[in-house]
Design a protein around this motif. Structure first.
Motif, mmCIF file in Angstrom:
data_model
loop_
_atom_site.group_PDB
_atom_site.id
_atom_site.type_symbol
_atom_site.label_atom_id
_atom_site.label_comp_id
_atom_site.label_asym_id
_atom_site.label_seq_id
_atom_site.Cartn_x
_atom_site.Cartn_y
_atom_site.Cartn_z
ATOM 1 N N GLU A 31 0.835 -1.198 0.000
ATOM 2 C CA GLU A 31 0.000 0.000 0.000
ATOM 3 C C GLU A 31 0.874 1.254 0.000
ATOM 4 O O GLU A 31 0.507 2.292 -0.569
ATOM 5 N N GLY A 32 2.048 1.147 0.628
ATOM 6 C CA GLY A 32 2.926 2.300 0.762
ATOM 7 C C GLY A 32 3.874 2.527 -0.403
ATOM 8 O O GLY A 32 4.634 3.498 -0.401
ATOM 9 N N VAL A 33 3.879 1.619 -1.385
ATOM 10 C CA VAL A 33 4.746 1.768 -2.557
ATOM 11 C C VAL A 33 3.861 1.996 -3.782
ATOM 12 O O VAL A 33 3.094 1.115 -4.165
ATOM 13 N N ASP A 34 3.971 3.166 -4.378
ATOM 14 C CA ASP A 34 3.152 3.528 -5.530
ATOM 15 C C ASP A 34 3.703 2.849 -6.782
ATOM 16 O O ASP A 34 4.725 3.268 -7.335
ATOM 17 N N ARG A 35 3.025 1.803 -7.255
ATOM 18 C CA ARG A 35 3.498 1.067 -8.439
ATOM 19 C C ARG A 35 3.557 1.966 -9.674
ATOM 20 O O ARG A 35 4.343 1.723 -10.589
ATOM 21 N N GLY A 36 2.733 2.992 -9.677
ATOM 22 C CA GLY A 36 2.736 3.914 -10.801
ATOM 23 C C GLY A 36 4.065 4.606 -11.018
ATOM 24 O O GLY A 36 4.373 5.037 -12.142
ATOM 25 N N ARG A 37 4.901 4.716 -9.969
ATOM 26 C CA ARG A 37 6.220 5.336 -10.117
ATOM 27 C C ARG A 37 7.178 4.437 -10.897
ATOM 28 O O ARG A 37 8.205 4.901 -11.391
ATOM 29 N N PHE A 38 6.841 3.152 -10.987
ATOM 30 C CA PHE A 38 7.763 2.178 -11.570
ATOM 31 C C PHE A 38 7.342 1.721 -12.962
ATOM 32 O O PHE A 38 7.990 0.866 -13.549
ATOM 33 N N VAL A 39 6.248 2.267 -13.475
ATOM 34 C CA VAL A 39 5.759 1.914 -14.805
ATOM 35 C C VAL A 39 5.809 3.158 -15.678
ATOM 36 O O VAL A 39 5.234 4.186 -15.331
ATOM 37 N N ARG A 40 6.474 3.054 -16.810
ATOM 38 C CA ARG A 40 6.695 4.215 -17.670
ATOM 39 C C ARG A 40 5.901 4.096 -18.965
ATOM 40 O O ARG A 40 5.468 3.018 -19.369
ATOM 41 N N GLY A 41 5.761 5.230 -19.649
ATOM 42 C CA GLY A 41 5.254 5.237 -21.014
ATOM 43 C C GLY A 41 3.801 4.835 -21.142
ATOM 44 O O GLY A 41 2.973 5.131 -20.275
ATOM 45 N N ILE A 42 3.498 4.133 -22.234
ATOM 46 C CA ILE A 42 2.105 3.859 -22.587
ATOM 47 C C ILE A 42 1.409 2.922 -21.611
ATOM 48 O O ILE A 42 0.180 2.833 -21.603
ATOM 49 N N ALA A 44 1.664 3.149 -18.294
ATOM 50 C CA ALA A 44 1.525 3.782 -16.989
ATOM 51 C C ALA A 44 0.084 3.759 -16.483
ATOM 52 O O ALA A 44 -0.169 3.586 -15.285
ATOM 53 N N GLU A 45 -0.881 3.914 -17.399
ATOM 54 C CA GLU A 45 -2.280 3.953 -16.985
ATOM 55 C C GLU A 45 -2.777 2.591 -16.478
ATOM 56 O O GLU A 45 -3.845 2.512 -15.890
ATOM 57 N N ARG A 46 -1.987 1.555 -16.693
ATOM 58 C CA ARG A 46 -2.386 0.217 -16.239
ATOM 59 C C ARG A 46 -1.601 -0.230 -15.002
ATOM 60 O O ARG A 46 -1.630 -1.393 -14.623
ATOM 61 N N ALA A 47 -0.911 0.714 -14.364
ATOM 62 C CA ALA A 47 -0.008 0.388 -13.259
ATOM 63 C C ALA A 47 -0.711 -0.264 -12.079
ATOM 64 O O ALA A 47 -0.099 -1.022 -11.329
ATOM 65 N N TYR A 48 -2.016 0.013 -11.903
ATOM 66 C CA TYR A 48 -2.702 -0.491 -10.710
ATOM 67 C C TYR A 48 -3.566 -1.714 -11.012
ATOM 68 O O TYR A 48 -4.344 -2.160 -10.174
ATOM 69 N N PRO A 54 5.465 -4.682 -19.581
ATOM 70 C CA PRO A 54 6.815 -4.565 -20.141
ATOM 71 C C PRO A 54 7.562 -3.366 -19.568
ATOM 72 O O PRO A 54 6.971 -2.318 -19.313
ATOM 73 N N ILE A 55 8.876 -3.541 -19.373
ATOM 74 C CA ILE A 55 9.766 -2.438 -19.023
ATOM 75 C C ILE A 55 10.953 -2.490 -19.984
ATOM 76 O O ILE A 55 10.969 -3.289 -20.918
ATOM 77 N N ALA A 56 11.948 -1.671 -19.755
ATOM 78 C CA ALA A 56 13.107 -1.614 -20.650
ATOM 79 C C ALA A 56 13.894 -2.924 -20.652
ATOM 80 O O ALA A 56 13.724 -3.777 -19.777
ATOM 81 N N CYS A 57 14.759 -3.077 -21.638
ATOM 82 C CA CYS A 57 15.682 -4.217 -21.747
ATOM 83 C C CYS A 57 14.979 -5.558 -21.921
ATOM 84 O O CYS A 57 15.527 -6.605 -21.574
ATOM 85 N N GLY A 58 13.741 -5.509 -22.436
ATOM 86 C CA GLY A 58 13.016 -6.748 -22.670
ATOM 87 C C GLY A 58 12.552 -7.451 -21.406
ATOM 88 O O GLY A 58 12.217 -8.640 -21.442
ATOM 89 N N GLN A 59 12.514 -6.747 -20.292
ATOM 90 C CA GLN A 59 12.117 -7.325 -19.014
ATOM 91 C C GLN A 59 10.670 -6.933 -18.683
ATOM 92 O O GLN A 59 10.009 -6.229 -19.447
ATOM 93 N N THR A 60 10.179 -7.392 -17.539
ATOM 94 C CA THR A 60 8.818 -7.065 -17.113
ATOM 95 C C THR A 60 8.812 -6.652 -15.652
ATOM 96 O O THR A 60 9.705 -7.011 -14.885
ATOM 97 N N ILE A 61 7.779 -5.892 -15.291
ATOM 98 C CA ILE A 61 7.455 -5.667 -13.876
ATOM 99 C C ILE A 61 6.384 -6.690 -13.533
ATOM 100 O O ILE A 61 5.372 -6.810 -14.227
ATOM 101 N N SER A 62 6.626 -7.491 -12.500
ATOM 102 C CA SER A 62 5.712 -8.575 -12.152
ATOM 103 C C SER A 62 4.350 -8.044 -11.737
ATOM 104 O O SER A 62 4.226 -6.915 -11.246
ATOM 105 N N GLN A 63 3.327 -8.887 -11.913
ATOM 106 C CA GLN A 63 2.004 -8.466 -11.473
ATOM 107 C C GLN A 63 1.996 -8.356 -9.957
ATOM 108 O O GLN A 63 2.665 -9.124 -9.249
#
Length: 215
Positions: A31-42, A44-48, A54-63
């Motif tokens: 609750e205290g970590v805003d996932r939106g800060r860690f998702v960039r670009g197109i 970002a609106e799906r951060a929550y 997808p993130i840079a370098c062909g990697q992902t941010i886990s669900q």
């Protein structure tokens, strides 16, 4: 930069609980970590949403639910020194930092490490150190660790990482011989060996040796 509104945050936390994240300390940390800060670009609106993105370098941010379940399985306490293998966006490390005394996070991509360092500074996390390194080898100079979290899949629990666990320590790692069939495993170091427990099916990028190129 504003975080999610109360309705969005409520839905976010409800999704975590519905997937089995029930530990109050873990829920409070997320609750205290805003996932939106860690998702960039197109994306970002799906951060929550409870989705890997997808993130840079062909990697992902886990669900988020997988982040919560892995963190819950790790059994982090406020006195723990934790190693995370696979910094990625930095989101998982930021959650761990709200639970542990000290977090070391390593990634093979310098670009991801630089971006994560900047984010940690922006949000005021002073107990996280991000390092460019071959995560399959762990971080021998800081070992042993109370807890180790691996956010990439290995064919077997990596021997160098297991050796860097303190007695009584816990490692959570996805294990599988293909990118389609993987199981999240909890490894606990005992006085005379290791205990293994299967947690759930997962899907992660593979754990690779060496350093990667930015891109």
């Amino acid at each position: 930069m504003t975080g999610p509104g109360p309705d969005v945050l409520m839905q976010f936390l409800y999704a975590l609980r519905s997937k089995g994240v029930t530990d109050k300390a873990v829920l409070t940390a997320m609750e205290g970590v805003d996932r939106g800060r860690f998702v960039r670009g197109i994306f970002a609106e799906r951060a929550y949403e409870d989705l890997p993105l997808p993130i840079a370098c062909g990697q992902t941010i886990s669900q988020p639910s997988v982040v919560g379940l892995m963190t819950q399985a790790l059994e982090v306490t406020p006195r723990d020194k934790v190693l995370e293998v696979g910094t990625g966006s930095g989101y998982q490390a930021a959650v761990l930092a709200r639970l542990a005394r000290r977090v070391y996070t390593v990634d093979r991509f310098p670009q991801l490490v630089r971006a994560a360092r900047d984010l940690f500074a922006e949000i005021g996390l002073s107990n996280v150190t991000a390092i460019t390194a071959d995560g399959s080898r762990g971080l021998p100079e800081q070992a042993p660790f109370d807890k180790i979290l691996v956010t990439a899949a290995a064919e077997d629990p990596p021997g160098p990482l297991m050796a860097q666990l303190k007695p009584g320590g816990v490692m959570v790692v996805p294990v599988g011989q293909s990118d389609a069939v993987q199981t999240l495993i909890r490894v606990r170091r005992l006085a005379d060996g290791y205990d293994y427990q299967e947690i759930r099916p997962v899907r992660f990028v593979p754990l690779l040796e060496g350093l990667g190129k930015d891109g």
